[in-house]
Design an enzyme around this catalytic site. Structure first.
Site: not given
Ligand code: BGC
Length: 743
Positions: A270
């Site tokens: 993530d």
């Molecule tokens: C989130 C994810 C997301 C990623 C990319 C993160 O802050 O937890 O769910 O896919 O950002 O935007």
């Protein structure tokens, strides 16, 4: 078929062997690096650091980079100007539709309609892929018991079985029925692996700590089902699992994901989570990068940690070239499967964009799906459906707004194109009825406004006393009041934890004033999570939870409010009576001193609260319609079976009302005694059936070892002889049961 699949695999392996034999270390690390696109225009792109990296072959993927033209320009740099011409993955959080916005996933799950979820994901894939995207960060199947956690909006509720089936349906929609990655398909990304939703006290990015038994039985099954559906990529979660950050947790990322579940795609962190191992108190710099890669993480999202540290780790021996190659191969395989090596630009054809996005067909589908997601919680005196005549007072801060109806994580929305509820209702009714609108109140009080929680989707702000007067005047002159209240879009989603899930005071004051006019009031509750509606449920005659239903909310609401369609949605989370009951979920383990749900009298030395009735306000699986259904007794095809046997359980369901409708029939099991104590109920089957008024159908569920088994702390299935209750009903509370003996 087998022959051709293995032949394809041989072709892919040969292609990748050949490519990798020509790659430098920098180019390999580049494939493991995912960076944000930033807000550059096509012109600026040419001289940007991103373009420079793409040209050097030091970039594997980008995210948050939108527009077919821009994407094509960047892809051209990667393909034409870099030494080996390896195309990029272009990722985006396409969570519930694109420009045609679908209901939030939590709402989609309330349809209990896997075909609708699949069709919705296919729609999202068609639109996103026509705009240059080839990789979406969805589905999220984090089973959530905690409505304070705002990201409950992005998942499919509290049940592992239902969440898994919904997630698998989404994968089929995104990647193609047989994961064929056709022209209109994209690669899906399962997230957030694992346990992200079990964060303590519902606070985002916080601690998770749970037993392996609970992991395997309540939290893991939904991820496993989506892996088995063939999802192409998996995103690790921010949290720790067994004390180790998920991203660096070898047991999680390799032993369970790859060795037990046979996942063969690639994994991604993530956002910057390799760097976040430092504030977690786990590791710094190179150590974090090494531990992540060793654990089974393939791609680094936005931390630039692989970019910075892999070389030195190879030099000092903490990583081997084989560690790096394994990850690079998986990323290249994903690109190969997507067809990017054959046609890197098939996702960025601006002509295709116009033809495919926000089309009448897509809007019609989104409208139909939205209508299936509303959950009717209460409808005294059949206030609903509304008559298409007289005067309707449409009140509330969400009644004439375009940008908040879509809900959180709407990355492709174009609110200017959408109709507000007021506009939709006026158009729908034409001259047959009058719609009088008043905002009535602000969405929340001034003090919360100062905390700036709107995130670019502000609502008009006015004088409280004046707005209240206007709303009451409008209500007095109307035949019925429709109050559009609840959350605004960004009050749920990432980083939107709340401690109080009751209606904000300003909204409740408005509701009370509307009720005091003596007119029938319909509350449309907008929410990205289960909220607390205890006061409302004893004072407001009709309540419908409408979540955030997407770009076509206005039309979909009219379809259901005025009875052209009947409400069919059912809750996928238990709704609490009060905040102090949280977490509350239906598939809990029994207390040693249980008190029945609904018990109002406090019992000393029993498992209940001094100050609250036991059990939920509305149970998991609950939802009313404009028609009614009667369930017959549960009939088993045999009273007993052997562990490897098979029986069926059936009920008759009769539509006893005066409308045709769809009913969701739910089957639960309970193992009465088990050497590992099991939940009081576990959903093991459901059917969405259509029943004309007066009609009866028999609904049959197969029951075998898979239905009845549990998993031990190592994830191994076990099934012991004994009595199992087989329960079938319209929700998790109002079930009928039969007892099955397993020998
Ligand atoms: C989130 C994810 C997301 C990623 C990319 C993160 O802050 O937890 O769910 O896919 O950002 O935007």
């Amino acid at each position: 078929m087998t022959v051709s699949l293995s032949a394809q695999k041989t072709d892919m392996n040969q292609f990748i062997d050949n490519l990798m034999s020509r790659m430098t270390l920098d180019e390999k690390i580049g494939q493991l690096t995912l960076l944000p696109g930033g807000d550059v225009t096509t012109g600026q792109l040419m001289n940007s650091p991103l373009a420079e990296r793409a040209q050097q072959g030091r970039l594997g993927a980008v995210l948050n980079f939108k527009g077919a033209d821009k994407i094509k320009a960047l892809q051209q740099i990667a393909v034409k100007k870099s030494r080996l011409g390896i195309p990029l993955l272009i990722g985006l959080d396409v969570i519930h539709g694109y420009e045609t916005v679908l209901p939030i996933p939590l709402a989609q799950a309330c349809s209990w309609d896997t075909a609708a979820v699949e069709a919705g994901a296919a729609l999202a894939a068609r639109e996103a892929s026509a705009d240059g995207i080839n990789w979406v960060y969805s589905p999220m199947v984090d089973v959530a018991h905690e409505p304070r956690w705002g990201r409950i909006a992005e998942g499919y509720g509290e049940d592992p079985f239902l969440s898994g089936l919904m997630g698998a349906a989404a994968v089929r929609g995104y990647q193609g029925r047989h994961n064929e990655y056709g022209k209109d398909h994209v690669m899906a990304c399962l997230k957030h692996y694992a346990l992200y939703s079990a964060t303590e006290a519902g606070k985002d990015y916080s601690c998770v700590d749970m037993s392996r038994l609970r992991m395997y039985n309540q939290y893991f099954p939904s991820y496993k089902t989506v892996v088995e559906a063939g999802v192409g990529s998996v995103m690790s979660s921010f949290n720790i699992v067994d004390g180790i950050p998920a991203t660096a947790n070898k047991w999680l990322m390799t032993d369970v994901l790859r060795n037990q579940w046979h996942f063969d795609g690639f994994t991604v962190t993530d956002y910057a989570s390799i760097n976040e191992m430092t504030p977690l108190g786990y590791s710094k710099g190179a150590t974090s990068a090494v531990r992540a890669l060793k654990a089974g993480t393939d791609m680094d999202m936005c931390a630039l940690a692989f970019d910075r540290y892999i070389k030195s780790a190879l030099d000092d021996g903490s990583l081997t070239m084989a560690d790096v190659d394994k990850a690079v191969r998986r990323v290249l395989e994903a690109k190969y499967k997507l067809g990017l090596f054959d046609d890197p630009y098939h996702y960025c054809n601006p002509k295709q964009t116009e033809k495919s996005i926000y089309t009448p067909t897509n809007r019609k589908l989104a409208r139909d799906i939205a209508a299936e997601t509303f959950v009717l919680l209460k409808n005294d005196n059949n206030v609903l459906p509304l008559k298409k005549q007289g005067t309707i007072a449409l009140i509330g801060p969400l009644a004439d707004d375009r940008s908040n109806l879509v809900g959180c994580w709407s990355t492709g929305d174009k609110p200017a194109k959408y109709t507000t509820i007021k506009e939709a209702m006026q158009k729908y009714l034409g001259s047959s009825a009058k719609v009088v609108y008043a905002q009535g109140c602000n969405i929340y009080s001034d003090s919360l406004r100062q905390r700036a929680v709107e995130f670019g989707r502000p609502l008009p702000w006015g004088d409280t006393a004046k707005m209240l007067r206007e709303a009451v005047d409008a209500a007095k002159g109307a035949d019925v009041v429709v109050a559009c209240l609840g959350e605004m879009a960004e009050m749920s989603g990432e980083s939107s934890t709340r401690t109080d899930l009751t209606l904000p005071d300003v909204q409740k004051n408005l509701l009370k004033a509307l009720l005091n006019t003596g007119k029938p009031v319909v509350l449309l509750n907008f929410a990205g999570r289960p909220t607390v509606l205890t006061w409302e449920s004893s004072h407001v005659p009709a309540i419908m939870n409408v979540w955030f239903a997407g770009s076509e909310t206005g039309d979909a609401l009219c379809d259901v409010l005025f009875g052209d369609k009947v409400p069919t949605g059912k809750l996928v989370n238990t709704m609490p009576r009060s905040m102090g009951q949280l977490p509350i979920f239906y598939n809990h383990i029994s207390s040693s001193r249980p008190v029945a749900d609904g018990n109002k009298v406090f019992r000393k030395y029993q498992s209940n609260y001094i100050d609250e009735t036991t059990g939920p306000l509305y149970p998991f699986g609950y939802g009313l319609s404009y028609t009614t259904y009667k369930y017959g007794d549960v009939v088993l095809s045999a009273p007993s079976m052997t562990k490897d046997g098979k029986i069926t359980a059936s009920v008759t369901v009769t539509n006893t009302g005066d409308r045709d409708g769809d009913e969701i029939v739910e089957m639960y099991i309970h193992d009465r005694f088990s050497s590992i104590v099991r939940p009081v109920k576990e959903l093991k089957g459901f059917r969405r059936i259509h029943l004309a008024k007066g009609a009866t159908a028999t609904v049959t569920f197969d029951i075998d070892a898979t239905t009845l088994s549990y998993l031990d702390a190592e994830g191994r299935p076990f099934l012991e002889p004994g009595d199992f209750e087989i329960m079938i009903g319209p929700n998790s509370r109002d079930v009928k049961k039969a007892v099955l003996n397993v020998k």
